[in-house]
Scaffold this active site. Structure first.
Site, PDB file in Angstrom:
ATOM      1  N   ASN A 136       0.623  -1.275  -0.201  1.00 45.02           N
ATOM      2  CA  ASN A 136      -0.272   0.254   0.257  1.00 45.02           C
ATOM      3  C   ASN A 136       0.973   1.289  -0.419  1.00 45.02           C
ATOM      4  O   ASN A 136       1.982   1.323   0.540  1.00 45.02           O
ATOM      5  CB  ASN A 136      -0.789  -0.307   1.167  1.00 45.02           C
ATOM      6  CG  ASN A 136      -1.410  -1.434   1.304  1.00 45.02           C
ATOM      7  OD1 ASN A 136      -1.371  -1.394   0.668  1.00 45.02           O
ATOM      8  ND2 ASN A 136      -2.458  -1.688   2.044  1.00 45.02           N
ATOM      9  N   HIS A 188       5.716  -0.514  -3.380  1.00 46.40           N
ATOM     10  CA  HIS A 188       4.664   0.154  -3.529  1.00 46.40           C
ATOM     11  C   HIS A 188       5.349   1.355  -4.444  1.00 46.40           C
ATOM     12  O   HIS A 188       4.434   2.538  -4.237  1.00 46.40           O
ATOM     13  CB  HIS A 188       4.173  -0.120  -4.270  1.00 46.40           C
ATOM     14  CG  HIS A 188       3.769  -1.472  -5.039  1.00 46.40           C
ATOM     15  ND1 HIS A 188       2.367  -2.096  -4.848  1.00 46.40           N
ATOM     16  CD2 HIS A 188       4.534  -2.377  -5.606  1.00 46.40           C
ATOM     17  CE1 HIS A 188       2.519  -3.460  -5.330  1.00 46.40           C
ATOM     18  NE2 HIS A 188       4.108  -3.705  -5.980  1.00 46.40           N
TER      19      HIS A 188
HETATM   20  P1  OAD Z   1      -6.104  -6.159  -5.067  1.00 47.77           P
HETATM   21  O1  OAD Z   1      -7.144  -4.976  -5.383  1.00 47.77           O
HETATM   22  O2  OAD Z   1      -5.319  -6.850  -5.788  1.00 47.77           O
HETATM   23  O3  OAD Z   1      -7.110  -7.760  -4.026  1.00 47.77           O
HETATM   24  C1  OAD Z   1      -7.108  -6.247  -2.670  1.00 47.77           C
HETATM   25  C2  OAD Z   1      -7.658  -7.943  -1.749  1.00 47.77           C
HETATM   26  O4  OAD Z   1      -8.402  -7.711  -0.716  1.00 47.77           O
HETATM   27  C3  OAD Z   1      -8.285  -9.164  -2.095  1.00 47.77           C
HETATM   28  O5  OAD Z   1      -7.834 -10.482  -2.019  1.00 47.77           O
HETATM   29  C4  OAD Z   1      -9.398  -8.810  -1.870  1.00 47.77           C
HETATM   30  O6  OAD Z   1     -10.372 -10.057  -1.367  1.00 47.77           O
HETATM   31  C5  OAD Z   1      -9.467  -8.330  -0.452  1.00 47.77           C
HETATM   32  N1  OAD Z   1     -10.114  -8.059   0.304  1.00 47.77           N
HETATM   33  C6  OAD Z   1     -11.561  -6.760  -0.070  1.00 47.77           C
HETATM   34  N2  OAD Z   1     -11.842  -6.370   1.428  1.00 47.77           N
HETATM   35  C7  OAD Z   1     -11.115  -6.811   2.180  1.00 47.77           C
HETATM   36  C8  OAD Z   1     -10.892  -6.364   3.350  1.00 47.77           C
HETATM   37  N3  OAD Z   1     -12.375  -5.636   3.668  1.00 47.77           N
HETATM   38  N4  OAD Z   1     -10.257  -6.940   4.477  1.00 47.77           N
HETATM   39  C9  OAD Z   1      -9.504  -7.535   4.144  1.00 47.77           C
HETATM   40  N5  OAD Z   1      -8.897  -8.224   2.362  1.00 47.77           N
HETATM   41  C10 OAD Z   1     -10.211  -7.528   2.109  1.00 47.77           C
HETATM   42  O7  OAD Z   1      -4.911  -5.138  -4.148  1.00 47.77           O
HETATM   43  P2  OAD Z   1      -3.626  -5.727  -3.512  1.00 47.77           P
HETATM   44  O8  OAD Z   1      -2.881  -6.983  -3.622  1.00 47.77           O
HETATM   45  O9  OAD Z   1      -2.739  -4.370  -2.674  1.00 47.77           O
HETATM   46  O10 OAD Z   1       0.246  -1.575  -7.643  1.00 47.77           O
HETATM   47  O11 OAD Z   1      -2.654  -5.087  -4.789  1.00 47.77           O
HETATM   48  C11 OAD Z   1      -1.480  -5.144  -5.241  1.00 47.77           C
HETATM   49  C12 OAD Z   1      -0.737  -3.901  -5.483  1.00 47.77           C
HETATM   50  O12 OAD Z   1      -1.876  -4.163  -7.401  1.00 47.77           O
HETATM   51  C13 OAD Z   1      -0.986  -2.758  -5.822  1.00 47.77           C
HETATM   52  O13 OAD Z   1      -0.049  -2.070  -4.229  1.00 47.77           O
HETATM   53  C14 OAD Z   1      -1.387  -2.028  -6.747  1.00 47.77           C
HETATM   54  C15 OAD Z   1      -2.220  -3.047  -7.434  1.00 47.77           C
HETATM   55  O14 OAD Z   1      -2.030  -1.995  -9.041  1.00 47.77           O
HETATM   56  C16 OAD Z   1       0.828  -0.500  -7.770  1.00 47.77           C
HETATM   57  O15 OAD Z   1       0.149   0.506  -8.500  1.00 47.77           O
HETATM   58  C17 OAD Z   1       1.746  -0.535  -8.288  1.00 47.77           C
END
Ligand code: OAD
Length: 231
Positions: free
Chosen positions: A87, A104
């Site tokens: 994040n 990131h």
């Molecule tokens: P994603 O949007 O890919 O994934 C979000 C995750 O959070 C999913 O597995 C959801 O099931 C989960 N989720 C949703 N609501 C939730 C809650 N209330 N509590 C817990 N989990 C929950 O986000 P990231 O994996 O962080 O990079 O994405 C990785 C990277 O892709 C980011 O850092 C960003 C993005 O593009 C850049 O901007 C370079």
């Protein structure tokens, strides 16, 4: 002292009201990555890229850390804890976590377009289009765009390899190299995944517990369990 490494993604901040990226209401449903999150976009369409991050930064001033961020910070009272986050928000720090590695980048920092080492804090939410660094170059958001290398990744792998327990919160495990951090946990180290959805846990070879709950519910409960069991 037991070392806990907490690896977080957008889901840990979802309960604070920040959108994730890949959920159905996520940011990438409303924006195209190639318009706002690539080095080419910054050249071609500087205003839109800067506006995108200004919106994210402004939002950050209107949200607070949630119970998951606080539970992660609280773990430091009992364990040796390091957080590695994908994040770009500052909610872990605002909740009190003292050792946070941002894979990131960080919204509250800008950097020179010429010298990636010349990183400066930004006070308010707004980066103006013509803001310049001390070296005279234009400033850009201190964000790792798609297609750019992840300078903190090596340090993060060493942190992951030092874990006695790994906790993974709110990440789809879809973006590399970040997602591969879970592969750097030593053999046998337990991995807890807190996520109400279906992250790509297939790649985790360690003993795995998937807690299918929102971060603000699942993370405090997991922290309490670990404190009772391992302290
Ligand atoms: P994603 O949007 O890919 O994934 C979000 C995750 O959070 C999913 O597995 C959801 O099931 C989960 N989720 C949703 N609501 C939730 C809650 N209330 N509590 C817990 N989990 C929950 O986000 P990231 O994996 O962080 O990079 O994405 C990785 C990277 O892709 C980011 O850092 C960003 C993005 O593009 C850049 O901007 C370079």
């Amino acid at each position: 002292m037991t070392k806990i490494v907490v690896f977080t993604g957008a889901g840990v901040s979802a309960d604070s009201g920040i959108s994730t990226f890949r959920d159905s209401d996520g940011l990438w449903a409303n924006y195209r990555i190639e318009d706002v999150c690539t080095p080419e976009a910054l050249v071609r369409n500087r205003a839109q890229v800067i506006e995108f991050y200004n919106i994210r930064r402004r939002e950050l001033f209107s949200v607070e850390p949630n119970a998951a961020h606080r539970a992660i910070a609280e773990l430091e009272q009992h364990f040796d804890v390091e957080v590695v986050t994908q994040n770009v928000d500052n909610l872990h720090e605002r909740a009190g976590s003292t050792r946070v590695t941002h894979l990131h980048g960080e919204l509250m920092k800008l950097r020179s377009e010429r010298n990636p080492e010349l990183i400066v804090p930004i006070e308010g939410w707004e980066q103006t289009l013509d803001a310049r660094a001390e070296d005279g170059a234009l400033l850009r958001p201190h964000i790792v765009f798609f297609g750019e290398s992840v300078p903190m990744f090596d340090a993060a792998t060493r942190i992951a390899a030092s874990a006695d327990v790994m906790i993974v919160v709110g990440t789809s495990l879809a973006v590399y190299p970040a997602a591969s951090l879970v592969r750097y946990a030593r053999a046998g180290v337990p991995v807890y995944v807190v996520d109400p959805g279906n992250p790509d846990v297939a790649m985790i070879r360690n003993p795995l517990t998937h807690i299918k709950a929102r971060a603000a519910e699942g993370m405090p409960a997991l922290a309490e369990k670990l404190i009772n069991e391992l302290k």
